[in-house]
Motif scaffolding. Structure first.
Motif, PDB file in Angstrom:
ATOM      1  N   GLU A 189     -93.501  58.231  99.630  1.00  0.00           N
ATOM      2  CA  GLU A 189     -93.010  58.235  98.253  1.00  0.00           C
ATOM      3  C   GLU A 189     -91.901  59.261  98.081  1.00  0.00           C
ATOM      4  O   GLU A 189     -90.884  58.998  97.447  1.00  0.00           O
ATOM      5  N   ALA A 190     -92.078  60.417  98.669  1.00  0.00           N
ATOM      6  CA  ALA A 190     -91.059  61.460  98.568  1.00  0.00           C
ATOM      7  C   ALA A 190     -89.782  61.038  99.305  1.00  0.00           C
ATOM      8  O   ALA A 190     -88.675  61.292  98.845  1.00  0.00           O
ATOM      9  N   ARG A 191     -89.947  60.368 100.430  1.00  0.00           N
ATOM     10  CA  ARG A 191     -88.790  59.948 101.222  1.00  0.00           C
ATOM     11  C   ARG A 191     -88.021  58.836 100.528  1.00  0.00           C
ATOM     12  O   ARG A 191     -86.809  58.867 100.444  1.00  0.00           O
ATOM     13  N   VAL A 192     -88.726  57.848 100.019  1.00  0.00           N
ATOM     14  CA  VAL A 192     -88.103  56.690  99.400  1.00  0.00           C
ATOM     15  C   VAL A 192     -87.589  57.020  98.012  1.00  0.00           C
ATOM     16  O   VAL A 192     -86.582  56.484  97.572  1.00  0.00           O
ATOM     17  N   SER A 231     -89.564  53.958  83.063  1.00  0.00           N
ATOM     18  CA  SER A 231     -89.314  54.288  84.448  1.00  0.00           C
ATOM     19  C   SER A 231     -87.901  54.823  84.597  1.00  0.00           C
ATOM     20  O   SER A 231     -86.962  54.306  84.011  1.00  0.00           O
ATOM     21  N   LYS A 232     -87.764  55.888  85.341  1.00  0.00           N
ATOM     22  CA  LYS A 232     -86.450  56.499  85.533  1.00  0.00           C
ATOM     23  C   LYS A 232     -86.235  56.676  87.038  1.00  0.00           C
ATOM     24  O   LYS A 232     -87.005  57.378  87.688  1.00  0.00           O
ATOM     25  N   PRO A 233     -85.211  56.039  87.597  1.00  0.00           N
ATOM     26  CA  PRO A 233     -85.009  56.182  89.040  1.00  0.00           C
ATOM     27  C   PRO A 233     -84.599  57.601  89.403  1.00  0.00           C
ATOM     28  O   PRO A 233     -83.943  58.289  88.620  1.00  0.00           O
ATOM     29  N   ARG A 234     -84.997  58.025  90.579  1.00  0.00           N
ATOM     30  CA  ARG A 234     -84.631  59.357  91.053  1.00  0.00           C
ATOM     31  C   ARG A 234     -83.199  59.342  91.560  1.00  0.00           C
ATOM     32  O   ARG A 234     -82.720  58.347  92.080  1.00  0.00           O
ATOM     33  N   LYS A 235     -82.554  60.480  91.428  1.00  0.00           N
ATOM     34  CA  LYS A 235     -81.205  60.623  91.970  1.00  0.00           C
ATOM     35  C   LYS A 235     -81.330  60.851  93.469  1.00  0.00           C
ATOM     36  O   LYS A 235     -82.145  61.645  93.924  1.00  0.00           O
ATOM     37  N   ARG A 236     -80.486  60.148  94.212  1.00  0.00           N
ATOM     38  CA  ARG A 236     -80.509  60.305  95.660  1.00  0.00           C
ATOM     39  C   ARG A 236     -79.261  61.054  96.077  1.00  0.00           C
ATOM     40  O   ARG A 236     -78.147  60.667  95.761  1.00  0.00           O
ATOM     41  N   HIS A 237     -79.449  62.122  96.762  1.00  0.00           N
ATOM     42  CA  HIS A 237     -78.332  62.948  97.210  1.00  0.00           C
ATOM     43  C   HIS A 237     -77.529  62.189  98.252  1.00  0.00           C
ATOM     44  O   HIS A 237     -78.069  61.595  99.159  1.00  0.00           O
ATOM     45  N   ARG A 273    -103.488  59.392 102.614  1.00  0.00           N
ATOM     46  CA  ARG A 273    -102.926  59.927 101.371  1.00  0.00           C
ATOM     47  C   ARG A 273    -101.673  60.751 101.639  1.00  0.00           C
ATOM     48  O   ARG A 273    -100.677  60.654 100.927  1.00  0.00           O
ATOM     49  N   TRP A 274    -101.715  61.562 102.706  1.00  0.00           N
ATOM     50  CA  TRP A 274    -100.568  62.394 103.047  1.00  0.00           C
ATOM     51  C   TRP A 274     -99.369  61.516 103.422  1.00  0.00           C
ATOM     52  O   TRP A 274     -98.248  61.756 102.965  1.00  0.00           O
ATOM     53  N   GLU A 275     -99.606  60.490 104.245  1.00  0.00           N
ATOM     54  CA  GLU A 275     -98.518  59.598 104.641  1.00  0.00           C
ATOM     55  C   GLU A 275     -97.926  58.877 103.439  1.00  0.00           C
ATOM     56  O   GLU A 275     -96.708  58.709 103.347  1.00  0.00           O
TER      57      GLU A 275
END
Length: 64
Positions: A38-41, A52-58, A31-33
């Protein structure tokens, strides 16, 4: 006085507990991985409207 059968049953119960703890730790790691991936991608998340709304990538360069 404890009998051989009681000792055997206690040992088996301890082994089951040990295996259950190992499995619980494995599931927690999975679950942690998945959360870290998910946070990384930056997978899409649902908005209040249900779309659905894509996240902004810095640092990402916009297409075009």
């Amino acid at each position: 006085m404890t009998t051989f059968q009681e000792v055997t049953l206690r040992g088996e119960a301890a082994e089951r507990r040990r295996l259950d703890e190992i499995e619980a730790a494995r599931q927690k790691r999975i679950r942690w991985e998945a959360a870290m991936e998910e946070a990384r991608v930056g997978t899409p998340r649902r908005t209040a409207s249900g779309t659905s709304k894509p996240r902004k990538r810095h640092g990402a360069t916009p297409p075009g």
